[in-house]
Design a protein around this motif. Structure first.
Motif, PDB file in Angstrom:
ATOM      1  N   ALA A  71       0.812  -1.213   0.000  1.00 44.29           N
ATOM      2  CA  ALA A  71       0.000   0.000   0.000  1.00 44.29           C
ATOM      3  C   ALA A  71       0.845   1.263   0.000  1.00 44.29           C
ATOM      4  N   ALA A  72       0.235   2.325  -0.489  1.00 44.90           N
ATOM      5  CA  ALA A  72       0.799   3.669  -0.366  1.00 44.90           C
ATOM      6  C   ALA A  72       0.058   4.347   0.779  1.00 44.90           C
ATOM      7  N   LEU A  73       0.800   4.770   1.797  1.00 49.16           N
ATOM      8  CA  LEU A  73       0.187   5.355   2.990  1.00 49.16           C
ATOM      9  C   LEU A  73       0.513   6.843   3.089  1.00 49.16           C
ATOM     10  N   PRO A  74      -0.422   7.642   3.605  1.00 51.79           N
ATOM     11  CA  PRO A  74      -0.108   9.057   3.859  1.00 51.79           C
ATOM     12  C   PRO A  74       1.031   9.128   4.874  1.00 51.79           C
ATOM     13  N   ILE A  75       2.087   9.836   4.539  1.00 51.61           N
ATOM     14  CA  ILE A  75       3.278   9.799   5.382  1.00 51.61           C
ATOM     15  C   ILE A  75       3.027  10.408   6.758  1.00 51.61           C
ATOM     16  N   ASP A  76       2.053  11.314   6.853  1.00 48.53           N
ATOM     17  CA  ASP A  76       1.784  11.931   8.155  1.00 48.53           C
ATOM     18  C   ASP A  76       1.016  11.005   9.096  1.00 48.53           C
ATOM     19  N   LYS A  77       0.617   9.831   8.587  1.00 56.24           N
ATOM     20  CA  LYS A  77      -0.071   8.862   9.444  1.00 56.24           C
ATOM     21  C   LYS A  77       0.823   7.672   9.794  1.00 56.24           C
ATOM     22  N   VAL A  78       2.099   7.772   9.444  1.00 60.91           N
ATOM     23  CA  VAL A  78       3.036   6.681   9.708  1.00 60.91           C
ATOM     24  C   VAL A  78       4.040   7.130  10.760  1.00 60.91           C
ATOM     25  N   GLU A  79       4.241   6.294  11.764  1.00 63.05           N
ATOM     26  CA  GLU A  79       5.171   6.607  12.849  1.00 63.05           C
ATOM     27  C   GLU A  79       6.067   5.406  13.126  1.00 63.05           C
ATOM     28  N   ARG A  80       7.193   5.673  13.726  1.00 63.70           N
ATOM     29  CA  ARG A  80       8.055   4.598  14.211  1.00 63.70           C
ATOM     30  C   ARG A  80       7.440   3.994  15.466  1.00 63.70           C
ATOM     31  N   THR A  81       7.644   2.699  15.677  1.00 55.71           N
ATOM     32  CA  THR A  81       7.222   2.100  16.940  1.00 55.71           C
ATOM     33  C   THR A  81       8.043   2.695  18.077  1.00 55.71           C
ATOM     34  N   ALA A  82       7.449   2.748  19.251  1.00 56.53           N
ATOM     35  CA  ALA A  82       8.116   3.380  20.393  1.00 56.53           C
ATOM     36  C   ALA A  82       9.376   2.643  20.811  1.00 56.53           C
ATOM     37  N   PHE A  83       9.440   1.343  20.526  1.00 58.85           N
ATOM     38  CA  PHE A  83      10.576   0.552  20.988  1.00 58.85           C
ATOM     39  C   PHE A  83      11.700   0.458  19.965  1.00 58.85           C
TER      40      PHE A  83
END
Length: 324
Positions: A71-83
């Motif tokens: 999929a192509a995701l909106p980049i502002d809705k993608v985050e790194r996992t906290a760990f």
């Protein structure tokens, strides 16, 4: 130098490695394409589209046959996992320069959806580079099962972790999982990889410049996964980290005494650890964690620099203390 090949079975396939149990699905290239979305990803695909993304393909991976979304995701809705491990600015700089020069982004990240966001357990550097370059979207392999986010250390294909990075990532994952349920530490051997990483991770949190590489081989022999829920096992890991740091204090004091006697070597810490380590003389079962660390701490505290010869220190050369 030619690559060493695995022995071949009668069927012509390389012999399985010890501990490998999987039987591949047997799916061929054309079997992996899914023209219709199966139930396990249909709802996820709808959510991706509702979130402003686009499902470019639905397919099965070839080993277990699990359905995934490309999929192509909106980049502002993608985050790194906290760990996930900390971002290396130098690594991001290399990526941004390479992407700028080639004007291409070719490596999809892994992502799992949670609360309207997409968490990436392995794409932190690529995601940061894309954000710096002003990209509006990121390509991702979207996995329905959130547990895959915790298995990414074992599946990691990014820049190799050094010991400190791996241990800190394990302890961040540990804290995150402890808040999810009553899963036992012993049930997370794949995700955590080694019990030593958990102990070292808690120790690194308290002492960032700990020479963990000097202690890792010892911990690998005496540390074990705990048959306790993470919420309770965490306290024991914190305690073991404190025991390790007490040993580190004793080793540092012994190193200082050696330096006062005129010894000057980058391997003094490795020398002290080797000098007080009884495991090299032991055969069979090793002593418990606390017993061994207490014994080694006492030996380090009682080390007499006057009995150390320069050739003894020279023979210990080669063990790295610093971790890049």
């Amino acid at each position: 130098m030619p690559t060493k090949k695995r022995p071949i079975t009668k069927s012509g396939r390389p012999r399985k490695r010890k501990g490998v149990k999987i039987e591949p699905t047997g799916l061929g290239p054309k079997d992996l394409f899914l023209s219709e979305r199966p139930p396990e990803v249909a709802e996820l695909a709808r959510q991706v589209e509702d979130d402003g993304g686009a499902v470019l393909a639905t397919y099965r991976e070839p080993l277990g046959g699990h359905a995934l979304l490309f999929a192509a995701l909106p980049i502002d809705k993608v985050e790194r996992t906290a760990f996930q491990r900390d971002i290396s600015d130098a690594h991001v700089r290399k990526l941004t320069l390479a992407m700028d020069k080639t004007r291409r982004y070719l490596d999809p990240i892994i992502a799992v959806r949670q609360d309207g966001k997409y968490l990436s357990p392995n794409g932190g550097h690529r995601l940061t580079a894309l954000q710096e370059l002003g990209a509006k979207a990121v390509l991702a392999l979207v996995v329905p099962e959130r547990k895959v986010a915790y298995q990414i250390l074992a599946l990691n294909i990014e820049k190799a972790h050094n010991l400190r990075e791996k241990a800190l990532e394990v302890v961040r994952m540990y804290r995150d999982l402890a808040g999810v349920g009553e899963v036992k530490e012993s049930e997370l051997a794949l995700e955590l990889e080694e019990p030593a990483f958990a102990t070292l991770g808690f120790a690194y949190e308290k002492r960032g410049r700990l020479s963990g590489g000097a202690y890792h081989p010892i911990l690998r022999r005496v540390d074990a996964f705990l048959d306790e829920p993470l919420s309770r096992a965490m306290a024991e890991r914190e305690r073991r980290a404190d025991v390790l740091l007490a040993f580190d204090d004793a080793v540092s004091e012994a190193v200082a005494k050696l330096k006062e006697k005129g010894f000057d070597s980058p391997y003094l810490k490795a020398f002290v650890v080797a000098r007080v380590n009884p495991l090299r003389f032991m055969k069979g079962e090793t002593p418990p964690f606390d017993e061994l660390l207490a014994q080694m701490t006492k030996r380090a505290q009682g080390m007499d620099p006057g009995k150390v010869k320069s050739e003894d220190v020279a023979r210990s050369g080669g063990a790295a203390e610093a971790e890049a």
